[in-house]
Design an enzyme around this catalytic site. Structure first.
Site, short mmCIF file in Angstrom:
data_model
loop_
_atom_site.label_atom_id
_atom_site.label_comp_id
_atom_site.label_asym_id
_atom_site.label_seq_id
_atom_site.Cartn_x
_atom_site.Cartn_y
_atom_site.Cartn_z
N CYS A 237 0.86 -1.24 0.08
CA CYS A 237 0.14 0.01 0.06
C CYS A 237 0.79 1.16 0.11
O CYS A 237 0.71 2.30 -0.89
CB CYS A 237 -0.95 0.08 1.17
N HIS A 284 -2.90 1.58 6.80
CA HIS A 284 -3.27 1.30 5.12
C HIS A 284 -3.22 2.64 4.48
O HIS A 284 -3.73 3.80 5.28
CB HIS A 284 -4.27 0.46 5.17
N HIS A 296 -5.67 1.50 -4.66
CA HIS A 296 -4.73 0.99 -3.66
C HIS A 296 -4.13 -0.15 -3.97
O HIS A 296 -4.58 -1.15 -4.68
CB HIS A 296 -5.37 1.14 -2.29
#
Length: 321
Positions: A237, A284, A296
């Protein structure tokens, strides 16, 4: 057949049936697809925490290496200065010893010549004393600076060695967790990874450096999740957001929490394409591309994808400065 015999026969048949059914019931205790999916989601979330910790340690090791290089470059000249100061101090000590030092040398100088010569010689003595004091002070300062820098270098090298061991342990743990996760995915979906495909739609036109980052993210869609990777063949990420903004000439650390510390914090109403959206208590991060969407690198086994900004509850929003 008597009622007793009928009862016994019924009990035997029931017992055999129970014995036959029991293993079948145990076999049916395998988790369902939905249960497996829940397990996979939980394992993926836990894995991402480990990966981001690993990434943070990697960033700290980069800082340690940079500090070692800086300290190493400074130590050479400092050691040379300290050596020169030591030599000068030794020369002063030798000269003082040969001339008898202190008052004896002064008496010799003051005992000759007229008053003008006396004043000149006294001034010369005072100047010599000041020079000696300065040289000794310079030696002490150079020596202290060298020893302080050397101690810092030794401490940084020790920290770097410990970090390298932690990194190796973290890598081993991640690979073990990945193995379990992929086994669950095979069981649930028949494959370790979901297939990904390139984005084939229109990429929205966004001006400036944010537009470069957005285009980069769109072109990364379909590429696999790879832990600790920042492209071009795979991403995690924070690796994706790092790479997207690196393409635009901006530097971000490879860790979601560290990226949060570097960006300007904004409200949801201020979101613009190129901004970062953070989730899972800074575990994240994704890149906002407009239209209520982010791109993402979601999790192991899943490709980079475009999803709703509310795919999870956002923690906060940031703008790269």
């Amino acid at each position: 057949m008597s009622s007793v015999r009928i009862l016994l026969r019924t009990l035997v048949v029931a017992g055999l049936s129970a014995a036959l059914v029991a293993p079948m019931s145990a076999a049916r205790a395998e988790p369902s697809a939905s249960e497996l999916t829940q397990q996979i989601n939980k394992a993926s979330t836990e894995l991402e925490k480990v990966v981001e910790s690993y990434n943070k340690l990697n960033e700290e090791i980069k800082d340690s290496k940079a500090a070692v290089a800086t300290l190493g470059a400074r130590l050479g000249p400092l050691e040379q200065q300290a050596g020169q100061a030591r030599a000068e101090a030794a020369e002063l000590a030798s000269r003082a010893y040969k001339t008898g030092g202190g008052l004896t040398a002064a008496n010799v100088l003051l005992g000759r010549g007229d008053s003008n010569s006396l004043v000149n010689r006294l001034s010369a003595l005072e100047q010599l004393a000041r020079d000696r004091d300065r040289q000794i002070a310079g030696f002490d300062a150079a020596q202290r600076q060298y020893l302080d820098e050397k101690a810092r270098l030794d401490a940084t090298l020790a920290r770097q060695t410990a970090q390298a061991k932690q990194l190796a342990a973290g890598k081993k743990r991640i690979e073990g967790e990945l193995s379990k996760l992929y086994q669950m995915r095979r069981q649930a979906y028949g494959s370790e990874t979901s297939p990904g495909s390139k984005y084939s739609g229109n990429i929205p036109a966004v001006s400036g450096k944010a537009g470069v980052a957005v285009r980069y993210a769109y072109n990364a869609i379909g590429k696999p999740y790879v832990y600790a990777a920042e492209g071009p063949n795979g991403y995690d990420c924070s690796g994706l957001t790092l790479a997207a903004w690196a393409a635009a000439g901006k530097s971000l650390p490879h860790n979601a929490a560290m990226q949060w510390d570097k960006v300007a914090h904004i409200s949801r109403g201020s979101l613009k394409p190129g901004d970062l959206v953070f989730y899972r208590s800074l575990g994240h991060v994704g890149l906002f591309v407009g239209g209520g969407k982010i791109i993402h690198a979601s999790r192991a086994g899943e490709p980079v994808k475009i999803v709703s900004v509310d795919v999870m509850t956002p923690y906060g929003y940031g703008r790269v400065r």
